[in-house]
Design a protein around this motif. Sequence first.
Motif, short mmCIF file in Angstrom:
data_model
loop_
_atom_site.label_atom_id
_atom_site.label_comp_id
_atom_site.label_asym_id
_atom_site.label_seq_id
_atom_site.Cartn_x
_atom_site.Cartn_y
_atom_site.Cartn_z
N GLY A 128 0.09 -9.43 3.15
CA GLY A 128 1.40 -8.82 3.25
C GLY A 128 1.28 -7.35 2.93
N ARG A 129 2.42 -6.67 2.84
CA ARG A 129 2.42 -5.24 2.56
C ARG A 129 3.43 -4.91 1.46
N ILE A 130 3.05 -3.94 0.65
CA ILE A 130 3.97 -3.36 -0.33
C ILE A 130 4.09 -1.88 0.00
N VAL A 131 5.32 -1.42 0.17
CA VAL A 131 5.57 -0.03 0.54
C VAL A 131 5.80 0.79 -0.73
N LEU A 132 5.14 1.96 -0.81
CA LEU A 132 5.18 2.81 -2.00
C LEU A 132 5.88 4.13 -1.71
N ASP A 133 6.50 4.68 -2.76
CA ASP A 133 7.05 6.02 -2.63
C ASP A 133 5.91 7.03 -2.77
N PRO A 134 6.11 8.29 -2.40
CA PRO A 134 5.03 9.29 -2.43
C PRO A 134 4.37 9.42 -3.79
N GLY A 135 5.15 9.32 -4.87
CA GLY A 135 4.57 9.43 -6.20
C GLY A 135 3.59 8.32 -6.50
N ALA A 136 3.92 7.11 -6.07
CA ALA A 136 3.02 5.98 -6.29
C ALA A 136 1.75 6.12 -5.46
N VAL A 137 1.89 6.60 -4.22
CA VAL A 137 0.71 6.84 -3.38
C VAL A 137 -0.23 7.83 -4.06
N GLU A 138 0.35 8.92 -4.56
CA GLU A 138 -0.46 9.94 -5.24
C GLU A 138 -1.14 9.36 -6.49
N ALA A 139 -0.41 8.55 -7.25
CA ALA A 139 -0.97 7.99 -8.48
C ALA A 139 -2.13 7.06 -8.19
N ILE A 140 -2.03 6.28 -7.12
CA ILE A 140 -3.08 5.31 -6.80
C ILE A 140 -4.29 5.98 -6.13
N VAL A 141 -4.03 6.83 -5.14
CA VAL A 141 -5.12 7.42 -4.37
C VAL A 141 -5.84 8.52 -5.14
N GLN A 142 -5.08 9.40 -5.79
CA GLN A 142 -5.70 10.56 -6.42
C GLN A 142 -6.02 10.34 -7.89
N ARG A 143 -5.19 9.55 -8.59
CA ARG A 143 -5.41 9.38 -10.03
C ARG A 143 -5.88 7.99 -10.40
N ARG A 144 -6.06 7.14 -9.38
CA ARG A 144 -6.61 5.79 -9.57
C ARG A 144 -5.84 5.01 -10.64
N LYS A 145 -4.52 5.04 -10.56
CA LYS A 145 -3.66 4.34 -11.50
C LYS A 145 -3.28 2.95 -10.98
N SER A 146 -2.73 2.12 -11.85
CA SER A 146 -2.20 0.82 -11.45
C SER A 146 -0.90 1.02 -10.68
N ASP B 98 -1.88 -5.30 1.23
CA ASP B 98 -2.08 -3.90 1.58
C ASP B 98 -0.96 -3.06 0.98
N LEU B 99 -1.33 -1.87 0.52
CA LEU B 99 -0.36 -0.91 -0.01
C LEU B 99 -0.26 0.24 0.98
N CYS B 100 0.96 0.61 1.35
CA CYS B 100 1.12 1.67 2.33
C CYS B 100 2.22 2.63 1.91
N GLY B 101 2.16 3.82 2.46
CA GLY B 101 3.19 4.81 2.22
C GLY B 101 4.39 4.54 3.12
N THR B 102 5.39 5.39 3.01
CA THR B 102 6.60 5.21 3.81
C THR B 102 6.35 5.39 5.30
N ASP B 103 5.22 6.03 5.66
CA ASP B 103 4.86 6.20 7.07
C ASP B 103 4.12 5.00 7.63
N GLY B 104 3.88 3.98 6.80
CA GLY B 104 3.19 2.77 7.25
C GLY B 104 1.69 2.83 7.15
N ARG B 105 1.13 3.97 6.74
CA ARG B 105 -0.33 4.10 6.64
C ARG B 105 -0.84 3.34 5.42
N VAL B 106 -1.80 2.45 5.63
CA VAL B 106 -2.38 1.68 4.53
C VAL B 106 -3.30 2.59 3.72
N VAL B 107 -3.07 2.66 2.40
CA VAL B 107 -3.86 3.54 1.54
C VAL B 107 -4.72 2.76 0.55
#
Length: 374
Positions: free
Chosen positions: A275-293, A313-322
């Motif tokens: 399935g997919r979980i959609v993240l806000d931009p702050g959560a995307v930044e925290a996971i991709v750049q700061r390796r946070k939970s 899968d975790l994706c941003g609001t644009d649907g891109r899986v990160v």
Amino acid sequence: MNARKSIATARRIVVKAGSSSLTTPQGRIDADRIDALVDVLAARRATGTEIIFVSSGAIAAGLGPLGLTRRPPDLATQQAAASVGQGLLVARYTSSFARYGVGVAQVLLTADDMIRRVHHRNAQRCMAQLLNLGVLPIVNENDAVATDEIRFGDNDRLAALVAHLTRADALILLSDVDALYTGDPRQPGARRIDEVRTSADLGGIQLGGSGRVGTGGMVTKVEAARIAGIPVVLTNAASAAAAIAGEPVGTYFHPDTRHRSTRHLWLAHATTGQGRIVLDPGAVEAIVQRRKSLLPAGVTGVEGDFAAGDPVDLCGTDGRVVARGLVNYDAGEIPDLMGRSTRWLARELGPEYEREIIHRDDLVVLTTDEEARA
């Protein structure tokens, strides 16, 4: 220095043979092919090299006894064929290796054995002790119990993860094709690729399936080479002796210097998001750049039907899986948690809700920082 010298001097080698390398054109196990491959492995082992052999073919071996003419399409019959065939396959290897006084052991693995820490350590200890005792492990996926959701999907990726599990020095992937080509080697204009140094060398290559009996194709073999992180040679069974000696046959994949745990490699390359979980931009930044939970506060949507413990899968609001990770909640629970802090959830719903949607130890990033910001 010849890059392939690392194959010739390897202390421990994982060799994987696909169903197409072990079967007749009718899809039955070929005793002569097995003997020929065992001759190669036993000869290299006699020089002091430890060999771990990942063998497909259990389902193919079970076709005849069950009166089946081809690989069954449904999972239940595949499991039944594997149950019948696995014993026959290992019996054939036992007999063939006995010609050289080599004892073998059957090791059946599931994806759980790679991602669950206790299972992983147990498998690692077992393999190490078998090698210490001078036994040659014959590894296969436990097809009799594996389901679509938890299986590796092919033995190419299994072999790459076994190479990590056993800390092997090299991986040999034997297929029905002698090397990687820019297209279907049966078509004019297809060019053989001798070496792959980076992913840029794979640009413009058409990767298609080729197996007659198995499940893998060129896609899974290239993916396995990426996972392995050690020298990898892709060639056919007829060239096995030359490949294992470090001779210039097949396609040589240079090792990747990045180190990733077997658990994260499995998540990234051997699972499919349920399935997919959609993240806000702050959560995307925290996971991709700061390796946070992933915390509930950063979730804006959920898609699909999954259970706690499934890969999603975790994706941003644009649907891109990160990223991809093992989720701590069922899909139906998450909408009530979205946008909330864990402290608020613990106060309102109970202390069991003061936990991450996905813990960072169970997360693997699938994109680069630059891609996430694009």
